[in-house]
Design a protein around this motif. Structure first.
Motif, mmCIF file in Angstrom:
data_model
loop_
_atom_site.group_PDB
_atom_site.id
_atom_site.type_symbol
_atom_site.label_atom_id
_atom_site.label_comp_id
_atom_site.label_asym_id
_atom_site.label_seq_id
_atom_site.Cartn_x
_atom_site.Cartn_y
_atom_site.Cartn_z
ATOM 1 N N ALA A 182 140.440 -7.488 -44.314
ATOM 2 C CA ALA A 182 139.984 -7.472 -45.099
ATOM 3 C C ALA A 182 139.545 -8.634 -46.873
ATOM 4 O O ALA A 182 138.440 -8.534 -46.097
ATOM 5 C CB ALA A 182 139.738 -5.865 -45.694
ATOM 6 N N GLY A 183 140.489 -8.741 -46.200
ATOM 7 C CA GLY A 183 140.751 -10.125 -47.624
ATOM 8 C C GLY A 183 141.014 -11.814 -47.129
ATOM 9 O O GLY A 183 140.900 -12.485 -47.632
ATOM 10 N N ARG A 184 140.509 -11.583 -45.806
ATOM 11 C CA ARG A 184 140.455 -13.256 -44.833
ATOM 12 C C ARG A 184 141.834 -13.513 -46.032
ATOM 13 O O ARG A 184 142.123 -14.949 -45.882
ATOM 14 C CB ARG A 184 139.361 -13.214 -45.212
ATOM 15 N N VAL A 185 142.775 -12.703 -45.962
ATOM 16 C CA VAL A 185 143.953 -13.492 -46.145
ATOM 17 C C VAL A 185 145.227 -13.001 -44.735
ATOM 18 O O VAL A 185 145.020 -12.546 -44.017
ATOM 19 C CB VAL A 185 144.843 -13.252 -47.330
ATOM 20 N N ARG A 186 146.258 -13.735 -45.040
ATOM 21 C CA ARG A 186 147.857 -13.220 -43.877
ATOM 22 C C ARG A 186 148.521 -11.814 -44.620
ATOM 23 O O ARG A 186 149.030 -12.470 -45.997
ATOM 24 C CB ARG A 186 148.378 -14.352 -43.447
ATOM 25 N N ASP A 244 149.558 -1.167 -39.906
ATOM 26 C CA ASP A 244 148.592 -0.876 -40.495
ATOM 27 C C ASP A 244 147.769 -1.523 -40.990
ATOM 28 O O ASP A 244 146.518 -1.902 -41.082
ATOM 29 C CB ASP A 244 148.432 0.189 -39.354
ATOM 30 N N GLU A 245 148.151 -0.626 -42.095
ATOM 31 C CA GLU A 245 147.335 -0.797 -44.048
ATOM 32 C C GLU A 245 147.762 -2.228 -43.969
ATOM 33 O O GLU A 245 146.623 -1.899 -44.923
ATOM 34 C CB GLU A 245 148.256 0.668 -44.300
ATOM 35 N N LEU A 246 148.656 -2.614 -43.561
ATOM 36 C CA LEU A 246 149.213 -3.702 -44.285
ATOM 37 C C LEU A 246 148.137 -4.701 -43.864
ATOM 38 O O LEU A 246 147.542 -5.765 -44.611
ATOM 39 C CB LEU A 246 150.383 -3.673 -45.112
ATOM 40 N N LEU A 290 147.388 -8.364 -51.241
ATOM 41 C CA LEU A 290 146.865 -8.925 -50.636
ATOM 42 C C LEU A 290 144.961 -7.875 -50.464
ATOM 43 O O LEU A 290 144.551 -8.885 -50.890
ATOM 44 C CB LEU A 290 146.940 -7.330 -49.151
ATOM 45 N N LYS A 291 145.486 -7.089 -51.695
ATOM 46 C CA LYS A 291 143.938 -6.480 -52.453
ATOM 47 C C LYS A 291 143.399 -7.499 -53.717
ATOM 48 O O LYS A 291 142.423 -7.935 -53.431
ATOM 49 C CB LYS A 291 144.033 -5.076 -52.886
#
Lengths: 337, 337
Positions: B140-144, B132-134, B113-114
Motif C-alpha cells: 500500500a505504501g509502495r515500500v518494502r 500478510d499484514e506487513l 511501513l505506515k
C-alpha cells in the motif's frame, strides 16, 4: 499482459527441454507475471530452420523429424535474416560449446543484442571469450545478456550475486563443477573400471564421443574462467587455469581413498590476488567433513568466500536438460519482469 | 546520488554490527550504487534513544556506554515520535525475538511501513505472526518489508526465490537451521557433556541464559514456519510443527552414531500437501553421503525441492552478527536500488 515473441537457436536436448518447459509453464507465467509469449522461430545448425510470426506449433516441432516438416517460412540464409523475419524480442541460444573462441555463439548473441533482443545463452564459450563485448552491446541496447545455465545449470550462481548480494566482494571460490567426471569417480567407487565408467557417461548422453573435454578438466577450467570473469571481474583464459584431469586416477587410488574414509573429487579452486586470479582444477581426496564429500553422481557444488560472508555454498542435485532449460526461462523472466 | 536517512531500532550485537558495517561500506556503496546514507536515529529498549537529523556520529555511538552520552535529541516517547523526529526513509529492526506474538516488533514495523519507510527486519517473529499484514502495508505504501536475516543470517534464502527463481514452485525443504544445537552436538562429538556444551554456547553468546528456545527446537520450528509462510504461502504456527529437541541425546547416542559412521543433527523438514504443510523438527542420525553430515559447528544448510529443480541447497558457514547485519544491509540496497 506483455507479449514476447521468442526464438530458439539450437534445438538439441536443452533447446527441446526449453520448448517443452515454455509449453508447460505458459499459463502459470501468464498469471503470475503478466507475461505472454510464443515461439516464432527455431534455428538449428544441421536440421534446418523455421519461422512463423503467428507462433510455431511447438508440440509439432518437438515431434517432427525435421523442422522442414512443420508449418512456417523456411529461411535459407543467415542468422540475421532469421532474427529479422521472426520479429522476436528474445533469443535463446543453446548450441554446442566451442572452447577455443566461443564461435559461432558469440556472433549469434551479438547480432541479437544489436537488433535489440534480449540474449539468453546456456553457453560458457561466449562468457569466457566475449563477456565485456556482449555486456557492452546489451547496455547500449538497453537489453540483457544473461547466461545463468552456463555454469551449474539452473542453480542461480550468477543471479544470486547480481540480484541478491549487493556490496559483497568475492575473494575466492572452490567447487565440484563438472558432472561427467563426478559420475565417473562415483561409478569407479562402485566397482567400475575407468573405461567402463567413461562408457557409461557416454551412454547416458552426459559425455561426448570424445570425452576428453570433461576428463582432462577443460570443461571445469572453462567454468572457473567464466566465474572469475563475471563474479570477480578478472579475465582469465581456460589455458591459464592450472589443470589436471582424472585420467591418472586408478582403481587402486579409489580403494586407497576409501580405506582412509575419503573420496576423490575433481576440485576447482580460484583465489583473487589483487587484479589477478590464481586458479586450479585437479583431483583431490576429500574427507567426510568437506561439503564436497556428499556431492556424488551428477550433483555439483560451489562455495564462495567473500569479504563479509565467510562461506556461502550452492548445491544443485540431479541436474539435466530440464534444469538447464529452467535457468534459461528464469533468465528470460528476470530480463523482462 | 540518492540520500537515505536511516534509523536503527535495537542496538545489541546485530544492531551494532550493522552500524559498523554501514560505516565500513559507505564509500563502496556510494560509488557502486549511487546510494548515500546517514544514521539519524537509534532506539533501544533499555539504553535510551537518540535522534540527530544531521547524522549521528556512529563511531561515538558504538563506543558510548549509553546513548544519552552522545550528541542529539533524546526522544522520551513512543516509536512513532522517534520515527517522525528522525526523518528516516528506512528503519532497521533487530530487537530480541518474541516467539509468542512477534511483539513489539510487529508494531514497530507496522508504524514504519505506515509512515512510508522501508522496514528491514532481522526478526523471525513478525514473519511468522504478521507476514500478510506487513506485506499489505508495504504494498500500500509502495515500500518494502524485507527480512533476509530472519533465517540463515546473511545467506539469501528468501532473496534467491524472490529475485532469481521465477516460475518455480517449492514442494518441500529440509535443513539444519539452528546454530546453537549444532554447536552443542558438535562439541558433544568432541567429548563435552550435554551440560558443558550448553554452557559453552552460552559463554560465546550464542545461546541465551535460558537456552530452551534452541534446545527444545522452538527456534528451528519458528524458522520452518517462516520459510513455509514466505516461500510456500502457507500459514503454519510454530506449534503446528512436530517438534522434538536435543535434550534426550546422550553421550552414548553420540558414540553409537560415531561407531556407525554417522552424526546427530537437529533436522528440519517441511512438505507441502495441497494447501497445507506437514512439518517436523527432530534429531536424526545422518550418514556421510548426506549434505548435512559436513554441516558442523554454527554452519547451517537448507535444501529445497521444487517442481523443476530437484535439489537446490544453500550452506552458510561461520555466521555471526556481521553476517546477520550484512543480510540487513543487502535488504536495504535491494529495496532502494
Amino acid at each position: 499482459m506483455e507479449y514476447f515473441p521468442l526464438v530458439l537457436v539450437g534445438f538439441g536436448n536443452v533447446g527441446k527441454a526449453l520448448a517443452q518447459l515454455l509449453l508447460d509453464k505458459k499459463e502459470e507465467i501468464n498469471s503470475r507475471y503478466a507475461v505472454d509469449y510464443a515461439v516464432t522461430g527455431i534455428f538449428t545448425g544441421s536440421h534446418g530452420a523455421v519461422v512463423d510470426v503467428t507462433g510455431i506449433d511447438v508440440q509439432k516441432a518437438l515431434n517432427a523429424e525435421r523442422l522442414e516438416d512443420i508449418q512456417g517460412v523456411k529461411p535459407a540464409g543467415s542468422i540475421d535474416e532469421f532474427i529479422a523475419l521472426s520479429g522476436a524480442r528474445v533469443l535463446f541460444e543453446s548450441i554446442p560449446v566451442n572452447y577455443q573462441d566461443g564461435q559461432p555463439a558469440v556472433d549469434i548473441l551479438s547480432q541479437a543484442l544489436k537488433k535489440g533482443l534480449h540474449a539468453i545463452s546456456a553457453n560458457k564459450g561466449p562468457v569466457v571469450h566475449a563477456f565485456d563485448e556482449l555486456n557492452a552491446l546489451a547496455e547500449a541496447g538497453r537489453v540483457r545478456y544473461f547466461f545463468e545455465s552456463a555454469v551449474m545449470d539452473g542453480a542461480p550462481v550468477f543471479g544470486v550475486f547480481r540480484e541478491t548480494l549487493p556490496g559483497l566482494n568475492l575473494l575466492s571460490f572452490e567447487g565440484v563443477l563438472n558432472s561427467t567426471t563426478n559420475v565417473i569417480l562415483t561409478r569407479m567407487e562402485r566397482g567400475d573400471s575407468f573405461d567402463d565408467a567413461v562408457r557409461y557417461t557416454q551412454q547416458i548422453g552426459l559425455a561426448e564421443s570424445d570425452p576428453s573435454g570433461d576428463i582432462d578438466g577443460w570443461d571445469a577450467a572453462v567454468k572457473v574462467a567464466a566465474l572469475c570473469m563475471v563474479l570477480m571481474g578478472v579475465k582469465l583464459t581456460p589455458q591459464q587455469v592450472l589443470r589436471k584431469g582424472i585420467r591418472s586416477i586408478s582403481g587402486d587410488d579409489i580403494r586407497r581413498a576409501r580405506s582412509e574414509g575419503k573420496r576423490w573429487k575433481l576440485v576447482c579452486r580460484a583465489q583473487k590476488l589483487g587484479q589477478t586470479v590464481s586458479a586450479v582444477v585437479k583431483p583431490e581426496m576429500v574427507p567426510p567433513t568437506s561439503p564436497f564429500f556428499s556431492v556424488e553422481d551428477s550433483t555439483s557444488i560451489v562455495c564462495f568466500r567473500t569479504d563479509i560472508l565467510e562461506e556461502l555454498c550452492l548445491v544443485e542435485g540431479n541436474p539435466g536438460p530440464r534444469t538447464t532449460a529452467y535457468g534459461m526461462m528464469a533468465d528470460f523472466l528476470n530480463a523482462v519482469r
